[in-house]
Write a protein that holds these residues in place. Structure first.
Motif, PDB file in Angstrom:
ATOM      1  N   ALA A   4      89.276 -57.921  81.713  1.00 35.29           N
ATOM      2  CA  ALA A   4      89.017 -56.917  80.686  1.00 35.29           C
ATOM      3  C   ALA A   4      87.693 -57.147  79.951  1.00 35.29           C
ATOM      4  CB  ALA A   4      90.166 -56.909  79.680  1.00 35.29           C
ATOM      5  N   LYS A   5      87.062 -58.256  80.171  1.00 28.73           N
ATOM      6  CA  LYS A   5      85.823 -58.610  79.478  1.00 28.73           C
ATOM      7  C   LYS A   5      84.737 -57.558  79.722  1.00 28.73           C
ATOM      8  CE  LYS A   5      82.380 -62.267  79.771  1.00 28.73           C
ATOM      9  NZ  LYS A   5      82.020 -63.483  80.476  1.00 28.73           N
ATOM     10  N   PRO A   6      84.176 -56.951  78.656  1.00 23.89           N
ATOM     11  CA  PRO A   6      83.188 -55.882  78.849  1.00 23.89           C
ATOM     12  C   PRO A   6      81.866 -56.371  79.448  1.00 23.89           C
ATOM     13  CG  PRO A   6      83.471 -56.347  76.511  1.00 23.89           C
ATOM     14  CD  PRO A   6      84.493 -57.156  77.246  1.00 23.89           C
ATOM     15  N   GLY A   7      81.500 -57.640  79.239  1.00 23.15           N
ATOM     16  CA  GLY A   7      80.247 -58.162  79.774  1.00 23.15           C
ATOM     17  C   GLY A   7      80.386 -58.761  81.166  1.00 23.15           C
ATOM     18  N   LEU A   8      81.538 -58.597  81.783  1.00 22.66           N
ATOM     19  CA  LEU A   8      81.778 -59.121  83.122  1.00 22.66           C
ATOM     20  C   LEU A   8      80.714 -58.595  84.082  1.00 22.66           C
ATOM     21  CD1 LEU A   8      85.100 -59.640  84.778  1.00 22.66           C
ATOM     22  CD2 LEU A   8      83.540 -58.135  85.966  1.00 22.66           C
ATOM     23  N   ARG A   9      80.235 -59.487  84.960  1.00 21.11           N
ATOM     24  CA  ARG A   9      79.202 -59.104  85.920  1.00 21.11           C
ATOM     25  C   ARG A   9      79.717 -59.247  87.343  1.00 21.11           C
ATOM     26  NH1 ARG A   9      76.476 -60.881  81.566  1.00 21.11           N
ATOM     27  NH2 ARG A   9      74.454 -59.930  81.080  1.00 21.11           N
ATOM     28  N   THR A  24      69.562 -55.624 106.883  1.00 27.91           N
ATOM     29  CA  THR A  24      69.260 -55.991 105.501  1.00 27.91           C
ATOM     30  C   THR A  24      70.507 -55.963 104.640  1.00 27.91           C
ATOM     31  OG1 THR A  24      67.022 -55.118 105.674  1.00 27.91           O
ATOM     32  CG2 THR A  24      67.925 -55.343 103.459  1.00 27.91           C
ATOM     33  N   LEU A  25      70.714 -57.033 103.885  1.00 28.53           N
ATOM     34  CA  LEU A  25      71.757 -57.075 102.867  1.00 28.53           C
ATOM     35  C   LEU A  25      71.082 -57.041 101.508  1.00 28.53           C
ATOM     36  CD1 LEU A  25      74.275 -59.879 103.945  1.00 28.53           C
ATOM     37  CD2 LEU A  25      74.551 -57.416 104.129  1.00 28.53           C
ATOM     38  N   ALA A  26      71.594 -56.190 100.633  1.00 26.31           N
ATOM     39  CA  ALA A  26      71.116 -56.151  99.251  1.00 26.31           C
ATOM     40  C   ALA A  26      72.260 -56.555  98.346  1.00 26.31           C
ATOM     41  CB  ALA A  26      70.629 -54.764  98.884  1.00 26.31           C
ATOM     42  N   GLY A  27      71.937 -57.293  97.327  1.00 28.26           N
ATOM     43  CA  GLY A  27      72.902 -57.653  96.294  1.00 28.26           C
ATOM     44  C   GLY A  27      72.415 -57.121  94.970  1.00 28.26           C
ATOM     45  N   VAL A  28      73.278 -56.439  94.248  1.00 26.26           N
ATOM     46  CA  VAL A  28      72.937 -55.882  92.939  1.00 26.26           C
ATOM     47  C   VAL A  28      73.918 -56.444  91.918  1.00 26.26           C
ATOM     48  CG1 VAL A  28      72.842 -53.777  91.549  1.00 26.26           C
ATOM     49  CG2 VAL A  28      71.923 -53.779  93.872  1.00 26.26           C
ATOM     50  N   VAL A  29      73.388 -57.093  90.888  1.00 25.57           N
ATOM     51  CA  VAL A  29      74.205 -57.592  89.788  1.00 25.57           C
ATOM     52  C   VAL A  29      74.374 -56.446  88.797  1.00 25.57           C
ATOM     53  CG1 VAL A  29      74.430 -59.299  87.945  1.00 25.57           C
ATOM     54  CG2 VAL A  29      73.263 -59.918  90.077  1.00 25.57           C
ATOM     55  N   MET A  30      75.637 -56.135  88.485  1.00 21.09           N
ATOM     56  CA  MET A  30      75.910 -55.041  87.568  1.00 21.09           C
ATOM     57  C   MET A  30      76.974 -55.484  86.569  1.00 21.09           C
ATOM     58  SD  MET A  30      77.115 -51.151  88.461  1.00 21.09           S
ATOM     59  CE  MET A  30      75.564 -50.745  89.268  1.00 21.09           C
ATOM     60  N   ARG A  64      72.337 -67.800  89.587  1.00 19.79           N
ATOM     61  CA  ARG A  64      72.855 -67.328  88.298  1.00 19.79           C
ATOM     62  C   ARG A  64      74.255 -67.859  88.082  1.00 19.79           C
ATOM     63  NH1 ARG A  64      71.008 -61.278  87.024  1.00 19.79           N
ATOM     64  NH2 ARG A  64      72.514 -61.666  85.382  1.00 19.79           N
ATOM     65  N   ARG A  65      74.525 -68.213  86.836  1.00 17.19           N
ATOM     66  CA  ARG A  65      75.850 -68.714  86.478  1.00 17.19           C
ATOM     67  C   ARG A  65      76.692 -67.664  85.780  1.00 17.19           C
ATOM     68  NH1 ARG A  65      76.091 -74.755  85.120  1.00 17.19           N
ATOM     69  NH2 ARG A  65      74.656 -75.608  86.661  1.00 17.19           N
ATOM     70  N   ASP A  66      76.129 -66.483  85.538  1.00 16.01           N
ATOM     71  CA  ASP A  66      76.854 -65.467  84.783  1.00 16.01           C
ATOM     72  C   ASP A  66      77.523 -64.419  85.664  1.00 16.01           C
ATOM     73  OD1 ASP A  66      74.478 -64.309  85.630  1.00 16.01           O
ATOM     74  OD2 ASP A  66      74.050 -63.330  83.721  1.00 16.01           O
ATOM     75  N   ILE A  67      77.481 -64.580  86.974  1.00 14.91           N
ATOM     76  CA  ILE A  67      78.176 -63.660  87.874  1.00 14.91           C
ATOM     77  C   ILE A  67      79.647 -64.077  87.925  1.00 14.91           C
ATOM     78  CG2 ILE A  67      78.365 -62.848  90.248  1.00 14.91           C
ATOM     79  CD1 ILE A  67      75.310 -63.321  90.462  1.00 14.91           C
ATOM     80  N   ASN A  68      80.533 -63.119  87.695  1.00 18.61           N
ATOM     81  CA  ASN A  68      81.959 -63.397  87.635  1.00 18.61           C
ATOM     82  C   ASN A  68      82.730 -63.032  88.889  1.00 18.61           C
ATOM     83  OD1 ASN A  68      81.098 -62.077  84.719  1.00 18.61           O
ATOM     84  ND2 ASN A  68      82.157 -64.027  84.554  1.00 18.61           N
ATOM     85  N   LEU A  69      82.113 -62.214  89.758  1.00 18.44           N
ATOM     86  CA  LEU A  69      82.866 -61.607  90.838  1.00 18.44           C
ATOM     87  C   LEU A  69      81.916 -61.105  91.910  1.00 18.44           C
ATOM     88  CD1 LEU A  69      85.429 -59.834  91.844  1.00 18.44           C
ATOM     89  CD2 LEU A  69      84.523 -58.124  90.284  1.00 18.44           C
ATOM     90  N   LEU A  70      82.334 -61.218  93.181  1.00 19.01           N
ATOM     91  CA  LEU A  70      81.578 -60.626  94.280  1.00 19.01           C
ATOM     92  C   LEU A  70      82.349 -59.426  94.807  1.00 19.01           C
ATOM     93  CD1 LEU A  70      80.590 -63.795  96.338  1.00 19.01           C
ATOM     94  CD2 LEU A  70      79.319 -62.688  94.507  1.00 19.01           C
ATOM     95  N   MET A  71      81.642 -58.338  95.027  1.00 22.35           N
ATOM     96  CA  MET A  71      82.199 -57.170  95.699  1.00 22.35           C
ATOM     97  C   MET A  71      81.354 -56.961  96.953  1.00 22.35           C
ATOM     98  SD  MET A  71      82.811 -54.577  92.512  1.00 22.35           S
ATOM     99  CE  MET A  71      84.322 -53.768  93.016  1.00 22.35           C
ATOM    100  N   ILE A  72      82.013 -56.879  98.100  1.00 24.05           N
ATOM    101  CA  ILE A  72      81.298 -56.758  99.370  1.00 24.05           C
ATOM    102  C   ILE A  72      81.761 -55.490 100.061  1.00 24.05           C
ATOM    103  CG2 ILE A  72      80.787 -57.843 101.584  1.00 24.05           C
ATOM    104  CD1 ILE A  72      81.534 -60.553 100.283  1.00 24.05           C
ATOM    105  N   SER A  73      80.817 -54.723 100.544  1.00 29.30           N
ATOM    106  CA  SER A  73      81.126 -53.487 101.258  1.00 29.30           C
ATOM    107  C   SER A  73      81.385 -53.798 102.725  1.00 29.30           C
ATOM    108  CB  SER A  73      79.967 -52.491 101.109  1.00 29.30           C
ATOM    109  OG  SER A  73      80.334 -51.244 101.652  1.00 29.30           O
ATOM    110  N   GLY A  74      82.648 -54.064 103.042  1.00 26.38           N
ATOM    111  CA  GLY A  74      83.060 -54.309 104.422  1.00 26.38           C
ATOM    112  C   GLY A  74      82.930 -55.749 104.859  1.00 26.38           C
ATOM    113  N   CYS A  75      83.859 -56.172 105.719  1.00 21.94           N
ATOM    114  CA  CYS A  75      83.830 -57.520 106.302  1.00 21.94           C
ATOM    115  C   CYS A  75      83.102 -57.545 107.635  1.00 21.94           C
ATOM    116  CB  CYS A  75      85.253 -58.019 106.560  1.00 21.94           C
ATOM    117  SG  CYS A  75      86.135 -58.544 105.112  1.00 21.94           S
ATOM    118  N   VAL A  76      82.999 -56.401 108.288  1.00 28.28           N
ATOM    119  CA  VAL A  76      82.381 -56.338 109.611  1.00 28.28           C
ATOM    120  C   VAL A  76      81.100 -55.525 109.471  1.00 28.28           C
ATOM    121  CG1 VAL A  76      82.694 -55.685 112.020  1.00 28.28           C
ATOM    122  CG2 VAL A  76      84.661 -56.459 110.680  1.00 28.28           C
TER     123      VAL A  76
END
Length: 193
Positions: A4-9, A24-30, A64-76
């Motif tokens: 629930a943390k609003p500043g979660l990244r 190409t893989l792109a990573g975006v911190v949001m 970075r130490r402030d990333i809380n979670l990874l979201m990946i678009s697809g495993c394959v």
């Protein structure tokens, strides 16, 4: 992690497949309030077996130490280059949510057809297990594989990060950025409108 943390990244990771030797893989911190807070890029071998290492390399490269979670678009990705979300979670110490957007009969037959002499690739695919459907507040269904996070927290975060449609914003923006990088390279460094 406090879902629930609003500043979660979240670091959203998506591919732009160009059909060449490298993709190409792109990573975006949001942040959870949808503010973009960083970006990184790496390459993965088309038809290779380095996708997991590429994702770990991308995360490590951000330092970075402030990333809380990874979201990946697809495993394959990158023509059957398989990401192992458990290995990514173990290497990074971060919870992982892998998202896909359509129901599917699976890729086992395709892998057997294209890689008949590669039982390890098929085994890696089978280890991914089943996907969990998540009904989003937008009315769409997303299919997830959570690792290091409960399915209910993963579903909540997918909902929190989805503004419209079926693609969570970190993944949508990462995919756009990856495509832009590929197009830029194909155009000699100039992105055309």
């Amino acid at each position: 992690m406090h879902a629930a943390k609003p500043g979660l990244r979240a670091l959203g990771i998506a591919e732009s497949y160009s059909g060449r030797e490298q993709s190409t893989l792109a990573g975006v911190v949001m942040r959870k309030d949808l503010l973009i807070d960083g970006a990184a890029f790496t390459r993965v071998t088309v038809g290779g077996s380095d996708a997991t290492d590429a994702v770990v390399r991308l995360v490590a490269g951000l330092a970075r130490r402030d990333i809380n979670l990874l979201m990946i678009s697809g495993c394959v990705i990158a023509w059957y280059n398989i990401i192992d979300p458990g290995a990514v979670q173990e290497a990074t110490g971060l919870p992982v949510i892998v998202a896909t957007y359509e129901e599917s009969e699976g890729l086992a037959d395709d892998i057997r057809h294209h890689f008949p002499d590669d039982p390890d690739r098929l085994a890696a695919y089978r280890r991914l297990g089943d996907r969990t459907p998540v009904r989003l507040h937008t009315g769409y269904t997303l299919f997830i594989r959570p690792c290091g996070i409960s399915p209910s927290d993963a579903a909540r975060l997918c909902n929190d990060f989805t503004h419209e449609g079926r693609v969570p914003e970190p993944l949508r923006v990462a995919r756009l950025v990856a495509r832009g990088v590929v197009r830029s390279a194909l155009c000699g460094g100039v992105v055309s409108p």
